[in-house]
Each structure stands twice: as C-alpha cells, then as structure tokens.
Design a protein around this motif. Sequence first.
Motif, PDB file in Angstrom:
ATOM      1  N   UNK A 400       0.808  -1.221   0.000  1.00  0.00           N
ATOM      2  CA  UNK A 400       0.000   0.000   0.000  1.00  0.00           C
ATOM      3  C   UNK A 400       0.841   1.272   0.000  1.00  0.00           C
ATOM      4  N   UNK A 401       2.143   1.191  -0.355  1.00  0.00           N
ATOM      5  CA  UNK A 401       2.975   2.380  -0.386  1.00  0.00           C
ATOM      6  C   UNK A 401       4.179   2.155  -1.296  1.00  0.00           C
ATOM      7  N   UNK A 402       4.857   3.245  -1.601  1.00  0.00           N
ATOM      8  CA  UNK A 402       6.075   3.258  -2.414  1.00  0.00           C
ATOM      9  C   UNK A 402       5.837   2.665  -3.805  1.00  0.00           C
ATOM     10  N   UNK A 403       4.920   3.323  -4.507  1.00  0.00           N
ATOM     11  CA  UNK A 403       4.588   2.935  -5.880  1.00  0.00           C
ATOM     12  C   UNK A 403       5.579   3.597  -6.825  1.00  0.00           C
ATOM     13  N   UNK A 404       6.484   2.803  -7.374  1.00  0.00           N
ATOM     14  CA  UNK A 404       7.578   3.342  -8.173  1.00  0.00           C
ATOM     15  C   UNK A 404       7.693   2.651  -9.531  1.00  0.00           C
ATOM     16  N   UNK A 405       8.252   3.384 -10.467  1.00  0.00           N
ATOM     17  CA  UNK A 405       8.880   2.880 -11.685  1.00  0.00           C
ATOM     18  C   UNK A 405       8.089   1.813 -12.424  1.00  0.00           C
ATOM     19  N   UNK A 406       6.921   2.141 -12.964  1.00  0.00           N
ATOM     20  CA  UNK A 406       6.166   1.140 -13.731  1.00  0.00           C
ATOM     21  C   UNK A 406       6.734   0.964 -15.142  1.00  0.00           C
ATOM     22  N   UNK A 407       6.410  -0.140 -15.758  1.00  0.00           N
ATOM     23  CA  UNK A 407       6.729  -0.381 -17.169  1.00  0.00           C
ATOM     24  C   UNK A 407       5.591  -1.190 -17.773  1.00  0.00           C
ATOM     25  N   UNK A 408       5.258  -0.923 -19.026  1.00  0.00           N
ATOM     26  CA  UNK A 408       4.107  -1.572 -19.645  1.00  0.00           C
ATOM     27  C   UNK A 408       4.508  -2.256 -20.945  1.00  0.00           C
ATOM     28  N   UNK A 409       3.825  -3.337 -21.259  1.00  0.00           N
ATOM     29  CA  UNK A 409       4.015  -4.033 -22.524  1.00  0.00           C
ATOM     30  C   UNK A 409       2.711  -4.701 -22.913  1.00  0.00           C
ATOM     31  N   UNK A 410       2.626  -5.128 -24.175  1.00  0.00           N
ATOM     32  CA  UNK A 410       1.406  -5.773 -24.680  1.00  0.00           C
ATOM     33  C   UNK A 410       1.757  -7.147 -25.234  1.00  0.00           C
ATOM     34  N   UNK A 411       0.872  -8.103 -24.978  1.00  0.00           N
ATOM     35  CA  UNK A 411       1.055  -9.463 -25.494  1.00  0.00           C
ATOM     36  C   UNK A 411      -0.241 -10.241 -25.274  1.00  0.00           C
ATOM     37  N   UNK A 412      -0.490 -11.193 -26.137  1.00  0.00           N
ATOM     38  CA  UNK A 412      -1.657 -12.066 -25.982  1.00  0.00           C
ATOM     39  C   UNK A 412      -2.961 -11.279 -25.921  1.00  0.00           C
ATOM     40  N   UNK A 413      -3.002 -10.119 -26.575  1.00  0.00           N
ATOM     41  CA  UNK A 413      -4.210  -9.309 -26.557  1.00  0.00           C
ATOM     42  C   UNK A 413      -4.454  -8.598 -25.248  1.00  0.00           C
ATOM     43  N   UNK A 414      -3.477  -8.636 -24.355  1.00  0.00           N
ATOM     44  CA  UNK A 414      -3.589  -7.983 -23.055  1.00  0.00           C
ATOM     45  C   UNK A 414      -2.462  -6.969 -22.876  1.00  0.00           C
ATOM     46  N   UNK A 415      -2.638  -6.095 -21.866  1.00  0.00           N
ATOM     47  CA  UNK A 415      -1.611  -5.134 -21.498  1.00  0.00           C
ATOM     48  C   UNK A 415      -1.137  -5.466 -20.088  1.00  0.00           C
ATOM     49  N   UNK A 416       0.170  -5.466 -19.916  1.00  0.00           N
ATOM     50  CA  UNK A 416       0.764  -5.870 -18.642  1.00  0.00           C
ATOM     51  C   UNK A 416       1.547  -4.701 -18.061  1.00  0.00           C
ATOM     52  N   UNK A 417       1.267  -4.374 -16.802  1.00  0.00           N
ATOM     53  CA  UNK A 417       1.952  -3.311 -16.090  1.00  0.00           C
ATOM     54  C   UNK A 417       2.787  -3.935 -14.980  1.00  0.00           C
ATOM     55  N   UNK A 418       4.101  -3.768 -15.066  1.00  0.00           N
ATOM     56  CA  UNK A 418       5.017  -4.230 -14.033  1.00  0.00           C
ATOM     57  C   UNK A 418       5.428  -3.009 -13.223  1.00  0.00           C
ATOM     58  N   UNK A 419       5.545  -3.144 -11.916  1.00  0.00           N
ATOM     59  CA  UNK A 419       5.734  -1.976 -11.067  1.00  0.00           C
ATOM     60  C   UNK A 419       6.433  -2.371  -9.775  1.00  0.00           C
TER      61      UNK A 419
END
Length: 771
Positions: A400-419
Amino acid sequence: MRPQNRRRFRRGAAAVVVAAALLAGTVGLSAPAQAADVTDGLALWYKLDATSGTVAVDSSGNGRNGTVNGTAGWSGTGEGLTFNGSDTYIKVPDNIMSGMNSITVSMDVQIDAAQATPYFLYGFGNTSNGAGNGYLFTTGDTFRTAITSGAPSTEQNTRTSTALPRSVWKHVTYTQTGTTGVLYRDGVEVARNTSVTLTPGSIGSGTTTADYIGKSLFTNDKLFKGKMRDFRVYNRALTPAEVLMVSGNTTGIATVTDPSLKIAALIDDADSRITLPMKEGIDLTALAPQFTLAQGSSISPASGTPRDFTNPVTYQVTGSDGTKRTWTVSAQIMRSPVLPGLTADPNIVRFGDTYYIYPTTDGFAGWSGTQFKAYSSKDLVHWTDHGVILDLGPDIGWADSRAWAPTATAKNGKYYLYYSADTSIGVAVSDSPTGPFKDPLGKPLIARGAYAGQMIDPDVFTDDDGQSYLYFGNGHAYVVPLNDDMVSFDASKVTEITPSGYNEGSFVIKRKGTYYLMWSENDTRDENYRVAYATGTSPTGPWTKRGVILEKDLSLGIKGTGHHSVVQVPGTDDWYIAYHRFAIPGGDGTHRETTIDKLTFDTDGLIKKVVPTLSSIDPVSDGTTLPTNTTRSLRSVNFPGRYAVVRSDSLGYLDPVTSSSTTAVKQSATFTVVPGLADGSCYSFRDSSGRYLRHKDFRIRADASNGTALFNKDATYCARPGSATGSVSLESYNYPGRYIRHYNYELRLDTYQDNATFRADSYFTPVSPWA
C-alpha cells in the motif's frame, strides 16, 4: 569573468543607515551610487575581526555578545575567526529567535578541507538527551537549511543537492518569511522551499538554550573546522538585492523578471551566464528583462531595454565599488516538462498508433506515493492524462505504499503493467493500455529479498522471436525470460548482469541486431544521477560498457537526469528518450519532472551523447498521424493510411481499388504559411523520412496571382515575396484547376510552420495507371 577581488563595502567600525539601502536594488542607474550597509532589523552582528579574547562582540547594538569556547584562532580584520574542529565554537545568548516570524542568517565561511561530517555551521534551538529537539540550522554537506519543532524526521528543508565548496570563502545566507525559505550562495539563490509551516520564534515557544555557531545541537556530531566572519542575524527576511549587497557580490545579478518567463531565470553566478526560460509563442526579438542588482550597482544596456534575444546577448554590470563584470544572457522557449506536475521514472511505449508514458507519481517524502497514472499522445508533445490506472491501496492487497517505476508491454491481446511496490515487484493486467489494471497473482511477482539488492525498477523487452525478458534490480541488475503468460518465470533462469557503475533503472532496446542495455548511475537524490549504457549480442549479454549518454547541465538548471526509457518511431530510425530531472526550479530527489529529448546513433551504432534541453522536442509523425505545428501529411479520407484524390461530394467516382462506384467525400482545407513567414518561406514534397518522392504532373501555386509551375522533384518552392496570404495549393497539370490523386506527399515548411492540410474540392475522373 567573475571578479577575483570583490571589495566588501560594509567594512568599518560604524555603518551608516540609509533608507535607500533598504530598497530592492535599483537597476539601470545612470551612475553607481555609494551603497550603505544593511543594518535595519539586525538582531545580532558578529564581525569576528578581533585579534584576541573570548568574546564575540555584537556590533548590532543589541548587546548580544557571544562567548568563544575552546581555542580562539583570531586573525584580525579580513580572515575572521578560525574554528579548529576540536573545541572551538561560539555560544550565542539564549532565545536568539524569540518573537521572530521572519529571519535572515548570513555569514562568510571557509570550510576546511578536513571537515568531518555531520556538522552544523550554526544551530539555534534546543537539545534533549544529546539530540536536537526543535531548531534552525545550516550545514554544508549537503548544503541545506532545516527548521523543525522537534526531531529530525519533521525537518522542513531548503536544500541544494550539492556540497558547499571547501577551502574557499563563500557567502551563505538563509531567509525565511511566510511559507518561504530561500538559501543563497554568494548572494545568488540556490534553493527555495515554499512549504515552510514553522516560524523561527515558535521553536521552543521562543525559548532556545542551545544556540551555537560552529557547533551542532547533536552531541555526536562534529564541530565546525574552518573560518568564519561577518555573522549576522536579522529579524526579517532580506530582499534579494540586500542579500547581494551583504554578500559583497557587487557585480552579481539577484533576479531577472519578465512577464513572459515560464519559470524564474536560471542564474549561473560562477560563469556569469543567465538563461531566460520563456513561454511558448513569445517573440524573442524584443524582450525587455528587468534585472535586480545590489544597491548602487548599474547595468548596461539599461534594465528594461528591448533587445533581440534570438541569439545570446551580453550585459555589463558595474558594482558600487567600480568592479565590472560581463554577463551573457540567452533566452529559450521552454516546452518542458512534457507531463504536468511532479512525475519520475517515465516508461514510454507505443501501442498501435499512440504513445504512452507510465510514470511514478512524485512529490512525496520517502517516495511514498501510492498511485500510477497513464498519459497518451499521438506526437510525443501533446499528452492526455487518463487518470489513475492502479492504486496500491484498494487495488493491491499485498502493498500500500512506495509505488515506483512502472513499465508496460502488450502481449496475448492484453496489457501488462510491471511496477515496484514496497520494494517488491508486482504485475497487473488490463484489456486497455489505460486500465483499469488488476492484480492476477495476489502476491508480488518478485518479493523483497528474493535476490541481493532491492527488487525494484522492472523493465520488459520483447525480442524479434517473441520472447519477453524482465530486467530489474537496484544495486544489482538481473534479467530473466518471462513465461508466455507474462506473469511468471523460471527462477532458475534469473541471471545477474550488473555492469560497472550500475545503480538502477535498467532499460533495453534492440537496433540493427545490436542490443543496448541502459541504466542509471548514482543516487536519484544526487544532481549527478545520469544514464550510461552497454552493448551486447543477446538480451542477456555479455555486455560491453560504452559510457555515459545523459547527464546534468547546470547552465540550464538541469540536474539529476536519469531513470529513462526509449521509444522508436515506427518505420524510421528516429528515437526519443524520456527521463526525469529535478523539477526546475527548486526540485530534488523527490520533486522531479518528466521530459523528452532526441536520442541518436553514430555510424558505428554507438549512442551519441544526449543533449538535455529545456525546449524538449517538436511533434513527431510516422506518416499515419497528423501531428500538430510541424509537417502535415496530405491524406485522403477515402483510403485511410494512403493518399488519394478527394472529389466533390455532389458527384460519384470510380474507386481505383475496388472498381466500384462510390459516393465522393468533400474535404476543404488549405496549406497555410505561418503569418510573418510568408515572404520567402519554402516548402517541398517529401516522404516521412525526408526523401523526395516520384510523382507526375503536379503544379504548385503560391497564391492566386503567382501562376503555376510544373513541379520538379529536385526543387524547393517558396512563397512569392510580398504574398498577402502565403497560401499554396496543389493542382493537376493535365486537369488545370483540379486536384489529382497522389501518394505519400507531405508539405514541409520549417520548424515553426502551422496549418498545412490538404485542400481537395474538385471533381476528377480517375484514369489508369495511377502514378
């Protein structure tokens, strides 16, 4: 050049108090006036010019003499008091700040090269059980002033990101009034905090018994080692002009004002340079900036004189002591930051025909933000805020804290957010690049402590064979192939790839068969935060370090350039780098902003040094979109993505693709040269890479009275001198006055052109072949 010897006009046993000295520095004076010292509001003044004794004499007339403890290294006028770092300090009378709603603390200081840390230059407040408990102090490492009503955790800092230089005399001033604290070096502002909520007089309810010069309020800290002279405390905040005056920087420039400034002018006192960051749309040929100088100093040309700032100009400041200095002043249109507010760690990516940036939401102490947002753009310049796409509190159960440095990519018809969240790495999934994103695992993808270093700063790179790789780490860099589901991996395949100098922020691209691993060096709170890179032959290396490609430019106020990402314009070799820097002005490691600049390669495939700018970039296009304020494409509404004839809406025509009769669509617009650029403005037809295209039978018309001429692929066409409108139109050679089908043409004016769209409103019967 900066004067080497600045006469300090405040010296003397008795100072003359003149009301004019209290005014802000009058600029553009016809002749220098004798400057008087600033004595109004003095609460304490230790000149420290004695030759012996244990008393620091108060010259303010308030009788607040200080007591010199330990070895008193008096040297007489000029060199002040030497503090030996072992036992020398001055005890200032108690309650020095009592009743003060505003304050100025000012001194000359020379920090010894052997100064141990931590240390205070001065500290006014209270000590409890060996620790400070409510105080105001200034220190040189990192150069900052802090005020608090209690413990260090509640300090409100006005700080720079660099240390105060050692072994040289520097003038230090801190002023505070209202909610604003300002820190000055040699009379020039270097830091500002507009969120100060404490007044000096509120500390200890006005009672302070640990008031020292050269000693910290923390018993385990080090004593000051070096020299000090002319120590002053005022019960008000001096003006910028007065700070210059007290500092002795008689040829300095304190501030520059102009109604068209986007932010405060960037003053580089050491190199006598000033940059004026101007709002967009400003005419640089007739700026009239106003300069604030020390009382009694003058400037030539006079302040407020209109001048052409298309190129840098020079001014000469003459101090009240006759010293002269030449300043170079330049103006730049400032189009950065590209995102509103405070953001950091931008991940830039393209999905379909749209660019997206996923940043850290910045501005929180300890990087304690909780939300991620998404921004989109068609041209990398105009960005749309799509709001919160993931909120750690309600959307993630394990952090619930320290939300940093996301990265996004697309594959399999979906979008993925790594964070990053609470120093673990998570993944979220969505059907849209703008969310909402949902947690598919209910736990971290990589938990805190799984490997050496911090589990933060994810980056995903997908190779040409479709295999995706996850890069991550702080202090140590790792890579692992992702499984096809994009939310799992084989832990046995995690590989450490830490290059020399690596701190965090891995990012990988591939160009012409070469892999590029980029990362950030140093700490994000350090103005020397920067980007370096290596090349390799595979997504996992081995890697050959090549060097630094992005770092600070202090002349533009650009500091802490790092945690970047890179995007390529499809179908081109055009690359752009998004990164964060300290917010300008006054930013630091938790107050950062996002900008974009060009990234280029040399003939050997090595990355050229990125030039950080205030202006950022012009809008870009890959030929499938219509950017704003640059090259516009000639596009048919009938054949999206292709270029074809557009005919009258009252007639039908034979579609050359389907060979069927189709109702025509009318489009009415014009090519327009920017007002003021019509005379001699040139334009040519090229493709999106800038190459001239083959075509037949085109004529170009500059305006209604300029006639026509057969288009030549090797020619450049200019508006007729004296043209009233600057308009041009395309017409058919075979069908005079009508508009013929064409492919992939663009109308290019220059970097400032606007409003170039296709005009087509005439009937034309298609013929074959089309060429």
